[in-house]
Design a protein around this motif. Structure first.
Motif, short mmCIF file in Angstrom:
data_model
loop_
_atom_site.label_atom_id
_atom_site.label_comp_id
_atom_site.label_asym_id
_atom_site.label_seq_id
_atom_site.Cartn_x
_atom_site.Cartn_y
_atom_site.Cartn_z
N GLU A 251 0.84 -1.25 0.15
CA GLU A 251 0.06 0.01 0.09
C GLU A 251 0.80 1.25 -0.27
OE1 GLU A 251 -3.69 1.81 0.11
OE2 GLU A 251 -2.95 -0.14 -0.57
N ARG A 254 1.96 1.57 -3.65
CA ARG A 254 0.86 1.99 -4.35
C ARG A 254 0.55 3.67 -4.33
NH1 ARG A 254 -1.63 -3.05 -3.60
NH2 ARG A 254 -2.58 -2.30 -1.67
N ASN A 255 0.50 4.09 -2.90
CA ASN A 255 0.04 5.40 -2.74
C ASN A 255 1.34 6.35 -3.23
OD1 ASN A 255 -2.39 4.73 -1.55
ND2 ASN A 255 -1.64 5.25 0.54
N LEU A 363 -0.43 5.28 4.85
CA LEU A 363 -1.48 4.33 4.49
C LEU A 363 -3.09 4.92 4.37
CD1 LEU A 363 -0.42 1.18 6.21
CD2 LEU A 363 0.12 1.96 4.23
#
Length: 379
Positions: A251, A254-255, A363
């Protein structure tokens, strides 16, 4: 087993701890002897503690090493690693690196006769030239903090072996989930376990992992002799964090990549330093030796100091703070924060200008993070 399974189970067997699903915290300084002159597996927590042993076994499994060693802080891990060397030794060091590491080399170990010579490790010819004079070790950060420069680990490890030098690689930014330096020939891997391994900004710690038996033996002796080891409570917290390392890193990755692409198109941004972008000059190397890009990267802001401070003061979700790798997003100004201990002229030579911003992308929902940066940049 796969990485996520190892992260949850390595280092702990419930059968050895009354069936406890999680490793217990052995909050004790000393252990009783079986008889006169007959200690049990543990005698004193500086020399060994079951909670610390669980973390150290897990770290070794994740990095593919023979043994892992847990320390009170990342700097304690670095200090212990540097105690492998003696007065008169010369160490070739990444020429852009974390400010605390620079301070350790220049204000502590240089006085002890251990000399750091700074080399651009992206340039293998420059490294070959530096190795023409005997060196005891090569000290690597990849990606570097905060410029996100990469080192070809396999190539540097090969050159080091040919010249009798030890290689030490800081793997904090990527964690073993995205990069395993020992598999590429590196001798010692280092971590600030404060960061991604723990992942919750509630502990400080460090780690060293090695595969060579002689180095493992020497690090073990130093850890005990120096007393730089981590306490059981801190080890428990890092172990707890490691159990979600894989899902967190995915995550974070991705972020951060989504935000990097968004910043690349923003008119207030002059440059984005992220190895996952095709614009990064070492993008192909990133694809070769990394399986992901992590959650930390940097970018440069147009407009001078006034505009920069508006951004730093304008964010609401990002927290203006040092460190990285937690579930919460942080924004850092290296020149006045993490790298302030480096003299200004040295920072400029490294490329760490006043326009540089480092993000540790957490996150939170990526749309909220982009909206936060957008509003602050609009100011």
């Amino acid at each position: 087993m796969n990485f996520k399974t190892i992260a949850i189970h390595a280092g702990h067997d419930p059968k050895n701890h009354l069936g406890a699903a999680m490793p217990p915290i052995y909050q004790t300084s000393t252990f009783g002897f079986r008889d006169v002159g007959q200690p049990g597996p543990y005698d004193y927590s500086r020399s060994g503690n079951p909670t610390r042993a669980a973390l150290e076994e897990c770290l070794a499994a994740l990095e593919g090493g023979r043994r892992g060693f847990a320390f009170a802080t990342g700097m304690a891990a670095e200090t212990t690693a540097l105690m492998l060397f003696s007065s008169g030794d010369r160490i070739l060091v990444q020429n852009d690196l974390y400010g605390g590491t620079y301070r350790l080399f220049e204000t502590v170990f240089r006085k002890q006769g251990i000399t750091a010579e700074y080399v651009d490790l992206r340039d293998l010819d420059a490294l070959r030239a530096a190795l023409a004079t005997p060196a005891a070790a090569i000290w690597i950060e990849t990606p570097t903090n905060p410029l996100m420069n990469l080192t070809d680990l396999a190539a540097v490890a090969g050159l080091a072996r040919a010249h009798g030098a030890i290689t030490i690689c800081d793997n904090t930014f990527l964690s073993p989930y995205f990069q395993r330096p020992l598999d590429l020939g590196i001798d010692v891997v280092m971590h600030s376990t404060t960061k991604y391994l723990n992942g919750h900004s509630d502990v400080v710690g460090g780690a060293l992992i090695a595969k060579r038996e002689d180095l493992c033996d020497r690090i073990g002796v130093l850890q005990n002799a120096l007393g730089t080891c981590a306490g059981p409570q801190d080890c428990y917290l890092v172990l707890r964090g490691i159990k979600t390392l894989g899902v967190r890193m995915e995550e974070h990755n991705r972020n951060a990549l989504a935000i990097a692409h968004w910043l690349q198109a923003h008119p207030a941004v002059s440059e984005v330093l992220h190895p996952g972008l095709e614009s990064h000059p070492q993008h192909s190397l990133a694809l070769k030796q990394m399986t992901g890009f992590g959650g930390t990267f940097s970018f440069r802001v147009k407009g001078g100091e006034a505009q920069l401070y508006k951004l730093l003061r304008g964010v609401k979700v990002f927290l203006l703070a040092e460190s990285l790798g937690g579930v919460e997003s942080l924004i850092d100004h290296p020149a006045t924060m993490t790298h302030a201990s480096i003299p200004p002229e040295v920072r400029q030579r490294m490329g760490i200008g006043d326009d540089l911003i480092r993000l540790s992308v957490g996150l939170e929902h990526v749309d909220d993070l982009i909206a936060d940066l957008d509003a602050a940049l609009a100011q």
